[in-house]
Design an enzyme around this catalytic site. Sequence first.
Site, mmCIF file in Angstrom:
data_model
loop_
_atom_site.group_PDB
_atom_site.id
_atom_site.type_symbol
_atom_site.label_atom_id
_atom_site.label_comp_id
_atom_site.label_asym_id
_atom_site.label_seq_id
_atom_site.Cartn_x
_atom_site.Cartn_y
_atom_site.Cartn_z
ATOM 1 N N GLU A 257 8.045 -30.803 86.611
ATOM 2 C CA GLU A 257 8.821 -31.859 87.264
ATOM 3 C C GLU A 257 9.712 -31.353 88.389
ATOM 4 O OE1 GLU A 257 12.149 -33.100 84.348
ATOM 5 O OE2 GLU A 257 10.468 -32.555 83.039
ATOM 6 N N ASP B 169 9.694 -37.775 72.277
ATOM 7 C CA ASP B 169 9.648 -36.332 72.548
ATOM 8 C C ASP B 169 11.063 -35.793 72.431
ATOM 9 O OD1 ASP B 169 10.569 -36.118 75.739
ATOM 10 O OD2 ASP B 169 9.439 -37.932 75.302
#
Length: 288
Positions: free
Chosen positions: A184, A92
């Site tokens: 997150e 990613d």
Amino acid sequence: MPPEKRKPVVRKTTTRKPVTRKKKSKPFPVQWKIAIAGLLLILLSPFYYGYILKGFVGTWRWVKDWGQDPNYRTYESFNIKIPKKYTIHGIDVSYYQGKINWQKVKEMKEDDVGIRFAFIKATEGILQVDPYFQRNWREAPKAGIVCGAYHFFRPKRDGKTQAKFFLQVVNIEKGDLPPVVDIETLDGVSPLRMRLELSDFLTYVEMKTKVRPIIYTGLKFYEDNLEGKLDDYPLWIAHYYQPKLRLDKSRWKFWQHSDKAKINGIGHVVDFNAFNGDSTALASMLVH
């Protein structure tokens, strides 16, 4: 007095103690002195301890890599350890990786490990567009890499507004991986507030795209804030430098197991991921 009249003198006999003489110690052999001095120099030398430490570290690495789990080994090309039980791997990326040569990324391979998919950062919050998104979104598929776009979620911002912003930037098409929301951090709000906004984001994206989004998060954040909640959505979990993800295998689809991979065509370290399934399972996840 005349001599003949003198009484004889009786002398006492004395017993003399025998004289004990000290034995002279033999001189210490010169060869021994040299040997002991040499041994002391070695023991006191930092190089000796460095050598011992190096040997210990080497042994520990062997035990860690092979003695404990032979299915988790270092791949020199990628400069990381990779779990061997997975057959489909990917990365990613975001602006942090800079300009990427996707053809070199696709061509890189060691043994059975190559890059099959990539998640690409598109947006963040309600205003930020990743400056490299459009280029990555265009060039990665050209090289034959399956792609998915992700949004970095800000819990303080309205979830539905973030979803609209994300879909204004990303055009999700047939053959793409499902869209991803990256959560997150709480950003100072309560876990309940975060989940409400996140739920609004997920619901709106699924309604507009007819595709169920993926939730990306760290293992601890998941355990603290999401476990048992929003369980209908596929999970992509970050849990680094471990031979196994500490989560039931039925719960997750992607595992981000390292953030330090070196990939041909990319100038900075990259996150490395494994897919929980085979090629058929991956194909079933793609947008139809």
